[in-house]
Design a protein around this motif. Structure first.
Motif, PDB file in Angstrom:
ATOM      1  N   LYS A  98       0.824  -1.201   0.000  1.00 32.68           N
ATOM      2  CA  LYS A  98       0.000   0.000   0.000  1.00 32.68           C
ATOM      3  C   LYS A  98       0.863   1.258   0.000  1.00 32.68           C
ATOM      4  O   LYS A  98       0.416   2.327  -0.407  1.00 32.68           O
ATOM      5  CB  LYS A  98      -0.917   0.015   1.222  1.00 32.68           C
ATOM      6  CG  LYS A  98      -1.811  -1.209   1.329  1.00 32.68           C
ATOM      7  CD  LYS A  98      -2.707  -1.350   0.126  1.00 32.68           C
ATOM      8  CE  LYS A  98      -3.596  -2.578   0.250  1.00 32.68           C
ATOM      9  NZ  LYS A  98      -4.426  -2.786  -0.953  1.00 32.68           N
ATOM     10  N   GLY A  99       2.061   1.133   0.469  1.00 27.47           N
ATOM     11  CA  GLY A  99       2.981   2.254   0.509  1.00 27.47           C
ATOM     12  C   GLY A  99       4.358   1.775   0.919  1.00 27.47           C
ATOM     13  O   GLY A  99       4.536   0.626   1.326  1.00 27.47           O
ATOM     14  N   VAL A 100       5.333   2.653   0.789  1.00 29.35           N
ATOM     15  CA  VAL A 100       6.726   2.323   1.079  1.00 29.35           C
ATOM     16  C   VAL A 100       7.308   3.440   1.938  1.00 29.35           C
ATOM     17  O   VAL A 100       7.398   4.587   1.500  1.00 29.35           O
ATOM     18  CB  VAL A 100       7.537   2.151  -0.220  1.00 29.35           C
ATOM     19  CG1 VAL A 100       9.024   2.028   0.076  1.00 29.35           C
ATOM     20  CG2 VAL A 100       7.044   0.921  -0.989  1.00 29.35           C
ATOM     21  N   TRP A 101       7.687   3.093   3.173  1.00 33.37           N
ATOM     22  CA  TRP A 101       8.285   4.079   4.063  1.00 33.37           C
ATOM     23  C   TRP A 101       9.771   4.264   3.805  1.00 33.37           C
ATOM     24  O   TRP A 101      10.351   5.277   4.189  1.00 33.37           O
ATOM     25  CB  TRP A 101       8.099   3.652   5.521  1.00 33.37           C
ATOM     26  CG  TRP A 101       6.795   4.016   6.130  1.00 33.37           C
ATOM     27  CD1 TRP A 101       5.804   3.156   6.554  1.00 33.37           C
ATOM     28  CD2 TRP A 101       6.290   5.325   6.410  1.00 33.37           C
ATOM     29  NE1 TRP A 101       4.743   3.852   7.068  1.00 33.37           N
ATOM     30  CE2 TRP A 101       5.012   5.189   6.999  1.00 33.37           C
ATOM     31  CE3 TRP A 101       6.803   6.615   6.230  1.00 33.37           C
ATOM     32  CZ2 TRP A 101       4.244   6.282   7.400  1.00 33.37           C
ATOM     33  CZ3 TRP A 101       6.035   7.708   6.629  1.00 33.37           C
ATOM     34  CH2 TRP A 101       4.778   7.529   7.202  1.00 33.37           C
ATOM     35  N   THR A 102      10.402   3.258   3.180  1.00 37.06           N
ATOM     36  CA  THR A 102      11.856   3.298   3.103  1.00 37.06           C
ATOM     37  C   THR A 102      12.360   2.699   1.800  1.00 37.06           C
ATOM     38  O   THR A 102      11.828   1.700   1.311  1.00 37.06           O
ATOM     39  CB  THR A 102      12.472   2.551   4.306  1.00 37.06           C
ATOM     40  OG1 THR A 102      13.889   2.569   4.218  1.00 37.06           O
ATOM     41  CG2 THR A 102      11.972   1.115   4.388  1.00 37.06           C
ATOM     42  N   VAL A 103      13.379   3.342   1.226  1.00 36.78           N
ATOM     43  CA  VAL A 103      14.004   2.874  -0.003  1.00 36.78           C
ATOM     44  C   VAL A 103      15.490   3.204   0.065  1.00 36.78           C
ATOM     45  O   VAL A 103      15.883   4.247   0.588  1.00 36.78           O
ATOM     46  CB  VAL A 103      13.335   3.530  -1.241  1.00 36.78           C
ATOM     47  CG1 VAL A 103      13.340   5.045  -1.137  1.00 36.78           C
ATOM     48  CG2 VAL A 103      14.014   3.104  -2.530  1.00 36.78           C
ATOM     49  N   THR A 104      16.316   2.301  -0.431  1.00 38.20           N
ATOM     50  CA  THR A 104      17.757   2.547  -0.457  1.00 38.20           C
ATOM     51  C   THR A 104      18.365   1.811  -1.637  1.00 38.20           C
ATOM     52  O   THR A 104      17.713   0.960  -2.261  1.00 38.20           O
ATOM     53  CB  THR A 104      18.422   2.103   0.861  1.00 38.20           C
ATOM     54  OG1 THR A 104      19.717   2.673   0.960  1.00 38.20           O
ATOM     55  CG2 THR A 104      18.546   0.586   0.942  1.00 38.20           C
ATOM     56  N   ILE A 105      19.604   2.145  -1.941  1.00 33.15           N
ATOM     57  CA  ILE A 105      20.330   1.503  -3.032  1.00 33.15           C
ATOM     58  C   ILE A 105      21.541   0.790  -2.438  1.00 33.15           C
ATOM     59  O   ILE A 105      22.358   1.403  -1.739  1.00 33.15           O
ATOM     60  CB  ILE A 105      20.760   2.529  -4.093  1.00 33.15           C
ATOM     61  CG1 ILE A 105      19.519   3.193  -4.697  1.00 33.15           C
ATOM     62  CG2 ILE A 105      21.596   1.864  -5.187  1.00 33.15           C
ATOM     63  CD1 ILE A 105      19.821   4.284  -5.695  1.00 33.15           C
ATOM     64  N   SER A 106      21.645  -0.499  -2.680  1.00 31.74           N
ATOM     65  CA  SER A 106      22.741  -1.295  -2.135  1.00 31.74           C
ATOM     66  C   SER A 106      24.023  -1.034  -2.915  1.00 31.74           C
ATOM     67  O   SER A 106      24.014  -0.400  -3.981  1.00 31.74           O
ATOM     68  CB  SER A 106      22.382  -2.785  -2.167  1.00 31.74           C
ATOM     69  OG  SER A 106      22.045  -3.192  -3.484  1.00 31.74           O
TER      70      SER A 106
END
Length: 683
Positions: A98-106
């Motif tokens: 429903k939604g995304v609180w967090t995103v990062t690039i490894s």
């Protein structure tokens, strides 16, 4: 045992199969007569909006600078936009999220996402252009936070529920690293990669920062006690050998020694004042600038620079911002006025605004990226005196309005997450989370954020954050609330709509319980409670009560049980019937209570083992009572108490009536589902 948490050791492990949790929705067993089905009209989504909680800057498969922005919706979408052409490259559905609180690039260039309400981890590979659902995180939480890249493609994350942290290695194998602290949220993470130390910002009950040694497994809180008065340690960044920590709700930023937790003194470059913190509005600070000493942050619509060598901060000349920055990066544009690397950021959560600033030339600009609005989940629905339906979006807080006579839709931003609301004459009174704000909206005036609706008061200082029920009686507004995280004792608040002034707050009027539902009858306010305290607590009491409150003396008169038989745990959906009796729901049981004789008259179970979520009751002109409870719609004959369940393709919540028509929110849970449905009962 050494290196038990150093996950790059397992980078060649086989891919762990996804673990899917079968989550029981707790709807219990229906207890009813013969079911029948009538056709319902699907009115479609009510709120379309753009909401971005966090994004990440990186490269696409061709090496071009892009922003990876997950947007809230049903389902959520990963939007990839080119920073040079300022066009959207791709819109990729994130199934189940429903939604995304967090995103990062490894470190290997892959994009990792942590979602709600399913608590899954997703990985997008820019080279293959494939989004992979990695399954539910090993913590079992349905809300994930704070993804942070580690060595060799490892990614760490935090979660809601028991302040647990987890990790995935480069092969996709997941690891539950356990709870870092006895609290609710592991809200954000930061990694000291050189020393293999993970820092977790925790909170809800009380802010803290935990130093987690990945080599030894030692977990040690380091936030000084004077900063633990905040609720959350959030937005952690490990930069230039120092741990940057934002504290909420005070919005103070501290620079901590990563071993001792001792704060550095910082200097205001304009006033020369020194103290252990500086004010901040942005989601943390930027990565270290190319000069090797500068980080940037925003505060009150202004970009600031902090020198990590002198610990001095000052506003950047000519770099005002439309809002606070929610994501940071450094990207190369190789354009006139933008040589080398420029600072980039997403501004605000709701309009797709991006900025770039070049520290060499001082050039700065803002522009909009064409992120597509999405249909949002609805949470509360209320019928207006103007024959319009008002719907609040979850978590976004936008307001959708549906005109039942013309079929036209309109919407407005900035209302907040509605927990309860009530109409009085032509004014709408609204209670919102998380600060317990009470707002007044006049639909006859133009919508202006912070002006109309206007805030009458808030209850945050009284530790009341969820206004669950509101009722107006004799020009006074009564509000029933649930208390702050980690606390017990809801409150009944009384506010004079004519005299205004400060509200009267009666906390613990029933010790340790939440005030869940209100009704006015016979010169009394009738109040239902729940044994629950605030979030992250276990009940201290064993029985909910129905009590009467005297509006003249502002005192509780007496307490009663609403049930003829049994012990109530939570009372919801209290209303006054055409017979003058109080009708309500307690734990899935429909009850009738005589407010004159002050005794329970009758009861019948609708749903066994119910949590009573989304409870609403409506007496229809056809003589029947209609009830929604735990996603089911019931029809009850108030004379014979015969009952029927009315089925639908999904669950139904928040029942309201306009004329002879009934309207409900449709979806799998009370805070999921974008559509309203219309049902016209038989005569």
């Amino acid at each position: 045992m050494k290196n038990i948490y150093h996950l790059s050791k397992w980078k060649n492990s086989s891919l762990c199969s996804s673990i899917l949790f079968a989550v029981g929705l707790g709807f219990g067993i229906w207890l009813h007569g013969t079911a029948y089905a009538d056709e319902m009209e699907d009115l479609g989504p009510q709120v379309y909006d753009l909401t971005i909680y966090e994004s990440a800057f990186g490269k696409d498969s061709k090496g071009r600078p892009v922003v990876y922005a997950p947007i809230v919706g049903n389902p959520s979408k990963l939007v990839i936009a080119d920073l040079k052409t300022r066009k959207v490259q791709k819109v990729i559905p994130i199934p189940g999220a429903k939604g995304v609180w967090t995103v990062t690039i490894s470190t290997d260039g892959k994009v990792w996402l942590g979602s709600y309400s399913n608590g899954h981890v997703y990985r997008y590979d820019p080279i293959t252009d494939v989004l992979t659902d990695m399954g539910a995180s090993p913590t079992g939480s349905n809300v994930l936070y704070g993804l942070d890249p580690g060595k060799d493609g490892v990614v760490y994350g935090g979660s809601y529920g028991a302040a647990k942290v987890f990790a995935y290695n480069v092969a996709g194998k997941s690891f539950d690293l356990g709870s870092v602290f006895p609290d609710v949220y592991a809200r954000d993470l930061a990694l000291d990669a050189e020393n293999d130390v993970l820092y977790a910002g925790v909170g809800a009950i009380r802010a803290n920062v935990v130093r987690f040694d990945l080599k030894t497994g030692e977990k040690r809180p380091i936030l000084p006690v004077e900063y633990q008065t905040d609720s959350f340690a959030y937005d952690l960044d490990f930069v230039a050998g120092r741990l940057f920590v934002k504290l909420e709700p005070s919005f103070r930023e501290v620079l901590l020694d990563p071993v001792t937790g001792k704060p550095d003194m910082v200097t205001n470059g304009l006033t020369k004042q020194q103290q252990e913190f500086f004010p901040i509005g942005s989601r943390g600070v930027s990565p270290l600038a190319p000069d090797g000493k500068s980080v940037y942050f925003s505060y009150k619509y202004q970009l600031y620079r902090l020198d990590t060598t002198t610990k001095t901060y000052a506003p950047v000349p000519g770099a005002s911002l439309a809002n606070n920055v929610i994501s940071w990066g450094w990207e190369e544009f190789n354009e006139p006025g933008y040589p080398g690397k420029s600072l980039v950021g997403v501004i605000g959560n709701y309009d797709g605004r991006v900025f770039r600033y070049n520290p060499i030339t001082g050039n700065h600009e803002e522009y909009m990226l064409p992120f597509p609005p999405q249909p949002l989940d609805l949470y509360h629905v209320i019928a207006g005196p103007d024959r319009k339906l008002y719907s609040s979006a979850y978590i976004n807080g936008s307001l959708g309005i549906y005109d039942t006579e013309t079929g036209k839709h309109s919407q407005f931003p900035g209302l907040g997450q509605v927990e309860g609301w009530v109409w009085d004459r032509d004014k709408l009174y609204v209670g919102t989370y998380p600060e317990g704000k009470i707002l007044k909206y006049d639909p006859n005036q133009a919508w202006r954020v912070k002006e109309n609706p206007v805030m009458l008061f808030h209850l945050k200082e009284q530790e009341q954050i969820r206004p669950l029920s509101l009722v107006v009686y004799h020009h006074k507004l009564y509000v029933g609330t649930r208390s702050e995280y980690g606390t017990w004792g809801g409150a009944l608040t009384v506010y004079d709509l004519v005299k205004k002034g400060k509200p009267s707050v009666f906390r613990n009027i029933v010790p340790n319980q939440t005030i869940t539902t209100l009704a006015a009858k016979n010169n009394r306010i009738w109040v239902g409670t729940s044994i629950e305290g605030g979030d992250a607590t276990t009940p201290k009491e064993s029985e909910a009560v129905l009590f009467e409150f005297d509006p003249k003396t502002n005192t509780k008169v007496a307490e009663y049980s609403p049930l003829v038989k049994g012990i109530p745990l939570r009372i919801s959906g209290l209303t006054v019937g055409p017979d003058g009796m109080l009708w309500g729901i307690s734990d899935g049981i429909l009850f009738q209570f005589d407010p004159v004789k002050r005794r329970a008259l009758r009861q019948t179970p609708l749903v066994r083992g119910a949590s009573s979520t989304g409870t609403s009751m409506v007496f229809h002109p056809n003589g029947y009572l209609y009830v929604t409870v735990d996603g089911s719609l019931f029809k009850i004959d108030p004379k014979t108490w015969k009952r029927w369940r009315i089925p639908y393709t999904t669950n139904l919540y928040r029942l309201v009536r306009i004329g002879r028509d009934l309207y409900m929110k449709a979806g799998p849970k009370v805070n999921m589902g974008v559509n309203l449905v219309k049902y016209t009962p038989e005569e």
